[in-house]
Scaffold this motif. Structure first.
Motif, PDB file in Angstrom:
ATOM      1  N   GLN A 195       0.646  -1.248   0.368  1.00 49.63           N
ATOM      2  CA  GLN A 195      -0.232   0.379   0.357  1.00 49.63           C
ATOM      3  C   GLN A 195       0.887   1.081  -0.290  1.00 49.63           C
ATOM      4  O   GLN A 195       1.829   1.569   0.391  1.00 49.63           O
ATOM      5  CB  GLN A 195      -1.056   0.356   1.048  1.00 49.63           C
ATOM      6  N   VAL A 196      -0.004   2.332  -0.743  1.00 53.76           N
ATOM      7  CA  VAL A 196       1.153   3.391  -0.988  1.00 53.76           C
ATOM      8  C   VAL A 196       1.049   4.739  -0.147  1.00 53.76           C
ATOM      9  O   VAL A 196      -1.012   4.527  -0.837  1.00 53.76           O
ATOM     10  CB  VAL A 196       1.310   3.973  -2.474  1.00 53.76           C
ATOM     11  N   ASP A 197       0.798   5.418   0.960  1.00 54.17           N
ATOM     12  CA  ASP A 197       0.386   6.608   1.025  1.00 54.17           C
ATOM     13  C   ASP A 197       0.497   7.629   0.470  1.00 54.17           C
ATOM     14  O   ASP A 197       1.308   8.587   0.671  1.00 54.17           O
ATOM     15  CB  ASP A 197       0.455   6.500   2.629  1.00 54.17           C
ATOM     16  N   PRO A 198      -0.566   8.255  -0.179  1.00 53.50           N
ATOM     17  CA  PRO A 198      -0.290   9.054  -1.327  1.00 53.50           C
ATOM     18  C   PRO A 198      -0.038  10.762   0.435  1.00 53.50           C
ATOM     19  O   PRO A 198       1.423  11.484  -0.971  1.00 53.50           O
ATOM     20  CB  PRO A 198      -2.060   9.567  -1.601  1.00 53.50           C
ATOM     21  N   LYS A 199      -0.542  10.906   0.978  1.00 51.08           N
ATOM     22  CA  LYS A 199       0.209  11.888   2.012  1.00 51.08           C
ATOM     23  C   LYS A 199       1.498  11.495   2.232  1.00 51.08           C
ATOM     24  O   LYS A 199       1.531  12.541   1.913  1.00 51.08           O
ATOM     25  CB  LYS A 199      -0.826  11.848   2.745  1.00 51.08           C
ATOM     26  N   ALA A 200       1.911  10.586   2.398  1.00 54.65           N
ATOM     27  CA  ALA A 200       3.224  10.587   2.614  1.00 54.65           C
ATOM     28  C   ALA A 200       4.001  10.353   1.880  1.00 54.65           C
ATOM     29  O   ALA A 200       5.286  10.706   1.891  1.00 54.65           O
ATOM     30  CB  ALA A 200       3.339   8.729   3.413  1.00 54.65           C
ATOM     31  N   GLU A 201       3.780   9.918   0.904  1.00 52.19           N
ATOM     32  CA  GLU A 201       4.137   9.806  -0.914  1.00 52.19           C
ATOM     33  C   GLU A 201       4.522  11.840  -0.686  1.00 52.19           C
ATOM     34  O   GLU A 201       5.309  12.196  -1.078  1.00 52.19           O
ATOM     35  CB  GLU A 201       3.788   9.781  -1.580  1.00 52.19           C
ATOM     36  N   ARG A 202       3.490  13.000  -0.811  1.00 49.63           N
ATOM     37  CA  ARG A 202       3.814  14.358  -1.058  1.00 49.63           C
ATOM     38  C   ARG A 202       4.782  14.920  -0.529  1.00 49.63           C
ATOM     39  O   ARG A 202       5.222  15.451  -0.925  1.00 49.63           O
ATOM     40  CB  ARG A 202       1.792  14.443  -1.542  1.00 49.63           C
ATOM     41  N   LYS A 203       4.258  14.199   1.152  1.00 52.91           N
ATOM     42  CA  LYS A 203       5.425  14.891   1.889  1.00 52.91           C
ATOM     43  C   LYS A 203       6.583  14.608   1.815  1.00 52.91           C
ATOM     44  O   LYS A 203       7.846  15.495   2.065  1.00 52.91           O
ATOM     45  CB  LYS A 203       5.067  14.071   3.492  1.00 52.91           C
ATOM     46  N   VAL A 204       6.928  13.283   0.967  1.00 51.77           N
ATOM     47  CA  VAL A 204       8.744  12.921   1.043  1.00 51.77           C
ATOM     48  C   VAL A 204       8.778  13.746  -0.572  1.00 51.77           C
ATOM     49  O   VAL A 204      10.209  13.888   0.248  1.00 51.77           O
ATOM     50  CB  VAL A 204       8.155  11.674   0.548  1.00 51.77           C
ATOM     51  N   ALA A 205       8.719  13.761  -1.260  1.00 52.09           N
ATOM     52  CA  ALA A 205       8.758  14.981  -2.675  1.00 52.09           C
ATOM     53  C   ALA A 205       8.801  16.433  -2.441  1.00 52.09           C
ATOM     54  O   ALA A 205       9.287  16.289  -2.691  1.00 52.09           O
ATOM     55  CB  ALA A 205       7.119  14.444  -3.489  1.00 52.09           C
ATOM     56  N   ARG A 206       8.172  16.635  -1.484  1.00 51.74           N
ATOM     57  CA  ARG A 206       8.269  17.970  -0.829  1.00 51.74           C
ATOM     58  C   ARG A 206       9.708  17.988  -0.556  1.00 51.74           C
ATOM     59  O   ARG A 206      10.409  18.855  -0.037  1.00 51.74           O
ATOM     60  CB  ARG A 206       7.355  18.938   0.064  1.00 51.74           C
ATOM     61  N   LEU A 207       9.722  17.480   0.984  1.00 52.12           N
ATOM     62  CA  LEU A 207      10.837  17.355   1.822  1.00 52.12           C
ATOM     63  C   LEU A 207      12.437  16.831   0.806  1.00 52.12           C
ATOM     64  O   LEU A 207      13.336  17.803   0.824  1.00 52.12           O
ATOM     65  CB  LEU A 207      10.942  16.217   2.957  1.00 52.12           C
ATOM     66  N   ALA A 258      11.393  11.279   6.544  1.00 50.06           N
ATOM     67  CA  ALA A 258      12.421  11.624   7.026  1.00 50.06           C
ATOM     68  C   ALA A 258      13.484  10.593   6.297  1.00 50.06           C
ATOM     69  O   ALA A 258      14.595  11.233   5.067  1.00 50.06           O
ATOM     70  CB  ALA A 258      13.282  12.192   8.393  1.00 50.06           C
ATOM     71  N   GLU A 259      14.104   9.610   5.940  1.00 50.54           N
ATOM     72  CA  GLU A 259      14.645   8.995   5.369  1.00 50.54           C
ATOM     73  C   GLU A 259      14.414   8.359   3.884  1.00 50.54           C
ATOM     74  O   GLU A 259      15.528   8.544   3.185  1.00 50.54           O
ATOM     75  CB  GLU A 259      14.815   6.863   6.121  1.00 50.54           C
ATOM     76  N   LYS A 260      13.328   8.570   3.582  1.00 49.61           N
ATOM     77  CA  LYS A 260      12.753   8.377   1.838  1.00 49.61           C
ATOM     78  C   LYS A 260      13.268   9.570   1.117  1.00 49.61           C
ATOM     79  O   LYS A 260      13.482   9.487   0.455  1.00 49.61           O
ATOM     80  CB  LYS A 260      11.428   8.013   2.357  1.00 49.61           C
ATOM     81  N   ALA A 261      13.137  10.676   2.390  1.00 52.05           N
ATOM     82  CA  ALA A 261      13.266  12.024   1.413  1.00 52.05           C
ATOM     83  C   ALA A 261      14.804  12.135   1.123  1.00 52.05           C
ATOM     84  O   ALA A 261      14.947  12.142   0.300  1.00 52.05           O
ATOM     85  CB  ALA A 261      12.523  12.733   2.691  1.00 52.05           C
ATOM     86  N   VAL A 262      15.431  12.349   2.218  1.00 55.27           N
ATOM     87  CA  VAL A 262      17.178  12.160   2.332  1.00 55.27           C
ATOM     88  C   VAL A 262      17.502  11.201   1.078  1.00 55.27           C
ATOM     89  O   VAL A 262      17.863  11.250   0.543  1.00 55.27           O
ATOM     90  CB  VAL A 262      17.896  11.489   3.497  1.00 55.27           C
ATOM     91  N   GLU A 263      16.726  10.222   1.364  1.00 58.70           N
ATOM     92  CA  GLU A 263      17.318   9.233   0.191  1.00 58.70           C
ATOM     93  C   GLU A 263      16.628   9.359  -1.862  1.00 58.70           C
ATOM     94  O   GLU A 263      17.899   9.834  -2.363  1.00 58.70           O
ATOM     95  CB  GLU A 263      16.519   7.682  -0.009  1.00 58.70           C
ATOM     96  N   LYS A 264      15.563   9.795  -1.516  1.00 59.03           N
ATOM     97  CA  LYS A 264      15.041  11.222  -2.726  1.00 59.03           C
ATOM     98  C   LYS A 264      16.012  11.970  -2.854  1.00 59.03           C
ATOM     99  O   LYS A 264      16.092  12.016  -4.159  1.00 59.03           O
ATOM    100  CB  LYS A 264      14.091  11.220  -2.826  1.00 59.03           C
TER     101      LYS A 264
END
Length: 110
Positions: free
Chosen positions: A6-18, A66-72
């Motif tokens: 499952q992918v949480d769209p809200k979390a994915e948007r936060k990752v992209a923004r960060l 946070a870790e996903k954002a840093v990785e991205k």
């Protein structure tokens, strides 16, 4: 076989923004390195240190985000904030004034 995760769209948007903010910081400071620190219920702090010594931080709702954002963003991530990484931080007059004020009882309100 289909991906059943499952992918949480809200979390994915936060990752992209960060990740966008981290990338922007990195570009403005000639590159950057970072470290994710757990803040408890508040989430996680992403500490960024630019190649020019300037630093900043961001707060994410969880360590995973946070870790996903840093990785991205593609910056180098450190396990801890010590040693050579911490030595890269350049502090200015503001930080030294705040640190001195804390040592002598805080800033004067007069």
């Amino acid at each position: 076989m289909a991906d059943t995760q499952q992918v949480d769209p809200k979390a994915e948007r936060k990752v992209a923004r960060l990740a966008k903010q981290i990338t922007s910081f990195s570009k403005a400071h000639g590159g950057a390195e970072g470290q994710v620190a757990y803040l408890g219920e508040r989430g996680a702090r992403i500490v960024l240190v630019g190649e020019d010594g300037n630093w900043g931080d961001l707060v994410a709702p969880s360590c995973e985000i946070a870790e996903k954002a840093v990785e991205k963003s593609g910056i180098t991530a450190h396990e801890s904030f010590d040693g050579e990484f911490a030595a890269k931080v350049r502090t200015g007059r503001y930080e030294w004034t705040r640190m001195a004020g804390i040592q002598v009882g805080g800033p004067k309100n007069n």
